[in-house]
Write a protein that holds these residues in place. Sequence first.
Motif, mmCIF file in Angstrom:
data_model
loop_
_atom_site.group_PDB
_atom_site.id
_atom_site.type_symbol
_atom_site.label_atom_id
_atom_site.label_comp_id
_atom_site.label_asym_id
_atom_site.label_seq_id
_atom_site.Cartn_x
_atom_site.Cartn_y
_atom_site.Cartn_z
ATOM 1 N N THR A 65 -5.081 6.391 -1.749
ATOM 2 C CA THR A 65 -4.628 5.229 -1.422
ATOM 3 C C THR A 65 -4.503 4.283 -2.439
ATOM 4 O O THR A 65 -5.346 3.949 -3.122
ATOM 5 N N ILE A 120 0.514 5.650 0.107
ATOM 6 C CA ILE A 120 -0.542 6.759 0.049
ATOM 7 C C ILE A 120 0.057 8.068 -0.468
ATOM 8 O O ILE A 120 1.198 8.391 -0.072
ATOM 9 N N GLU A 135 0.800 -1.310 0.113
ATOM 10 C CA GLU A 135 0.105 -0.036 0.108
ATOM 11 C C GLU A 135 0.848 1.289 0.176
ATOM 12 O O GLU A 135 1.898 1.356 0.778
#
Lengths: 93, 93
Positions: free
Chosen positions: B89, B35, B33
């Motif tokens: 995200t 951001i 992930e």
Amino acid sequence: MSKEATVIYIGRKPPMNYVLFVITSLNSPDSKEVILKARGRAITTAVDVAEITRRRFMKELEISKITTGTEELPVEEGGTRMVSSIEITLTRP
Amino acid sequence: MSKEATVIYIGRKPPMNYVLFVITSLNSPDSKEVILKARGRAITTAVDVAEITRRRFMKELEISKITTGTEELPVEEGGTRMVSSIEITLTRP
């Protein structure tokens, strides 16, 4: 029956012009949803419009959906150019 | 255990600089992930980075969340100025 969402295309005007359009639109009793659409540099303005409307004028307004995309635009010299786009959905209770 | 999401602050560099950083970051086996955070004019660049990464380099990448906000920035002349912000995200499978 509820009306379809009003679509507001965000361009080069100052954010407040669009903010007033959003407020006017949502003050109509059968309009509960507005979709802001913007491309390229105007993406920042679209976010400004959503944030200013919500913070300063309609505290109960919700940003219910944000999606991004890529569009192919024709250019004067021929051919095309890719440009990013955004759609911000504003919903009032 | 999975690592926390990598945060990439988007500024005034060309989008491709950040795209390469996103790809490098997500190629690490324990990073799923990223951001992207941006303010003001850089919001458009953040959307460009997300779209270019997804369309051209990592087709399986998903934009799993987009939120907007307003931040208060101090200005040189004293006082503060409101500026819009965005967080995007990106999640890989």
